[in-house]
Motif scaffolding. Structure first.
Motif, mmCIF file in Angstrom:
data_model
loop_
_atom_site.group_PDB
_atom_site.id
_atom_site.type_symbol
_atom_site.label_atom_id
_atom_site.label_comp_id
_atom_site.label_asym_id
_atom_site.label_seq_id
_atom_site.Cartn_x
_atom_site.Cartn_y
_atom_site.Cartn_z
ATOM 1 N N THR A 32 0.843 -1.186 0.000
ATOM 2 C CA THR A 32 0.000 0.000 0.000
ATOM 3 C C THR A 32 0.884 1.243 0.000
ATOM 4 O O THR A 32 2.106 1.162 0.130
ATOM 5 N N THR A 34 1.075 3.575 2.262
ATOM 6 C CA THR A 34 1.709 3.746 3.574
ATOM 7 C C THR A 34 2.871 2.782 3.763
ATOM 8 O O THR A 34 3.930 3.159 4.279
ATOM 9 N N LYS A 249 -13.262 10.567 2.352
ATOM 10 C CA LYS A 249 -12.987 9.303 1.683
ATOM 11 C C LYS A 249 -11.961 9.430 0.570
ATOM 12 O O LYS A 249 -11.174 8.495 0.337
ATOM 13 N N HIS A 250 -11.951 10.572 -0.119
ATOM 14 C CA HIS A 250 -11.098 10.710 -1.299
ATOM 15 C C HIS A 250 -10.016 11.778 -1.144
ATOM 16 O O HIS A 250 -8.878 11.563 -1.563
ATOM 17 N N LEU A 252 -8.872 13.687 1.825
ATOM 18 C CA LEU A 252 -7.954 13.615 2.970
ATOM 19 C C LEU A 252 -6.911 12.503 2.841
ATOM 20 O O LEU A 252 -5.738 12.731 3.160
ATOM 21 N N PRO A 253 -7.274 11.289 2.393
ATOM 22 C CA PRO A 253 -6.214 10.269 2.222
ATOM 23 C C PRO A 253 -5.127 10.695 1.252
ATOM 24 O O PRO A 253 -3.949 10.350 1.441
ATOM 25 N N ASN A 254 -5.488 11.443 0.220
ATOM 26 C CA ASN A 254 -4.491 11.896 -0.746
ATOM 27 C C ASN A 254 -3.748 13.137 -0.274
ATOM 28 O O ASN A 254 -2.722 13.498 -0.857
ATOM 29 N N SER A 256 -2.816 13.316 2.984
ATOM 30 C CA SER A 256 -2.170 12.903 4.234
ATOM 31 C C SER A 256 -0.666 13.150 4.215
ATOM 32 O O SER A 256 -0.086 13.563 5.224
ATOM 33 N N SER A 257 -0.018 12.915 3.080
ATOM 34 C CA SER A 257 1.430 13.102 3.026
ATOM 35 C C SER A 257 1.803 14.567 3.253
ATOM 36 O O SER A 257 2.735 14.880 3.997
#
Length: 340
Positions: A32, A34, A249-250, A252-254, A256-257
């Motif tokens: 993944t 992460t 869902k779409h 914030l995960p992208n 995060s870095s």
């Protein structure tokens, strides 16, 4: 007619199963994002060392109530300005001796301290244990920085996400608000808060939080405006998903870095700013100790007792350097375009 070339009978036979061609295989582990970032980070030895140093500092600082050898605020005038003394070590600088009038004397004997009395990093002008005060001071500095950064995350990410997602006149208005806040010097904000509140952790934390979230908001806003044009976001809108669901869902995960990396750069800036405010006398008030107040106390006796300033300065420098090295490592780990 040219002579026909005869091939061996087994030329087109299937390859024997015992002959492996693993060296010809082209395969990569299924990781993944992460997991791949962690794999990249582990290869960066300096970032791993910096992370270990930070973990040690956090454990020592927030566990200071249990591992501190003395009460950091306990005053012992008879033991004032004692040099560091390590039990069983007879090395100048850590054996409890000082140079006075051209000769080295045992400061602990001169102060009437017993054989079992020792201070690992010496004492200050009021006889307070330097090691205990550095541990508690580091905890206060880290607490101010972490709390201010948490507010920075909460406000900056929400503000930038909403501004970039809405766009149009709402985005223009919100960006003008950021520009107004950025035009106000943080020092002015601190002074105003001190006039309203009493000097201490609350006023410093609010001042740092008030002015530091703007950078995070701008970064999140720029990335949100780019991500909201991606196909998967447009598909989610077409399917009727709400804006809040798309954000969590779409988007914030992208993001995060960027959030993690910017946070790692924000924390040392907050630590340094708190130390600066405490050093000039408008930060943490006595008898509480922070790295800034310890530097302020140490510089008064720096000419004769330099250790009182050197130790907190070394701690502050190591924390700042470790955070910056770790942030650089995170930036390289979370960047998929980084060449290994």
């Amino acid at each position: 007619m040219a002579d026909e070339v005869k091939l061996p009978a087994d030329s087109f036979e299937p390859l024997d199963k015992s002959k492996h061609l693993d060296s010809e295989k082209i395969a990569a582990p299924n990781l993944t994002f992460t997991q791949d970032a962690w794999r990249r980070l582990k290869k960066n030895k300096s970032a791993i060392i910096a992370m270990i140093i930070l973990v040690i500092f956090f454990i020592l600082a927030f566990g200071s109530a249990f591992i501190s050898p003395h009460n950091p605020n306990a005053v012992n005038p008879q033991f004032a300005n004692l040099p560091p003394k390590w039990p069983g070590v007879n090395i100048n600088g850590v054996n409890g001796t000082l140079v006075q009038a051209g000769s080295r004397v045992n400061a602990y004997q001169a102060a009437g301290a017993g054989a079992g009395v020792h201070y690992w990093l010496g004492t200050d002008y009021l006889g307070r244990d330097m090691l205990s005060r550095i541990l508690f001071g580091t905890r206060i500095s880290l607490t101010v920085a972490v709390v201010a950064t948490a507010v920075d995350l909460l406000i900056g990410v929400s503000f930038g996400l909403f501004s970039g997602w809405k766009g149009g006149w709402i985005d223009n208005f919100m960006q003008r608000v950021i520009e107004i806040i950025m035009s106000i010097p943080t020092l002015v904000v601190v002074v105003l808060l001190i006039l309203i509140l009493k000097p201490g952790m609350m006023s410093i934390t609010l001042a740092i939080a008030f002015s530091s979230w703007t950078t995070m908001a701008r970064l999140i806003r720029a990335q949100t405006m780019e991500l909201k044009e991606q196909e998967y976001v447009l598909a989610a809108q077409t399917l009727g998903e709400s804006s809040i669901k798309i954000a969590f869902k779409h988007l914030l995960p992208n993001l995060s870095s960027i959030i993690i990396i910017q946070t790692m750069f924000t924390i040392p800036s907050a630590i340094f700013f708190e130390a600066f405010l405490s050093f000039v006398g408008i930060g943490i008030s006595a008898p509480q100790a922070s790295l800034g107040t310890l530097l302020n106390d140490g510089q008064k006796n720096f000419q004769f007792l330099p250790y009182q300033m050197w130790y907190p300065a070394i701690v502050l420098s190591v924390i700042m350097i470790a955070f910056n090295i770790f942030a650089d490592g995170l930036r390289d780990a979370f960047d998929p375009q980084t060449k290994e």
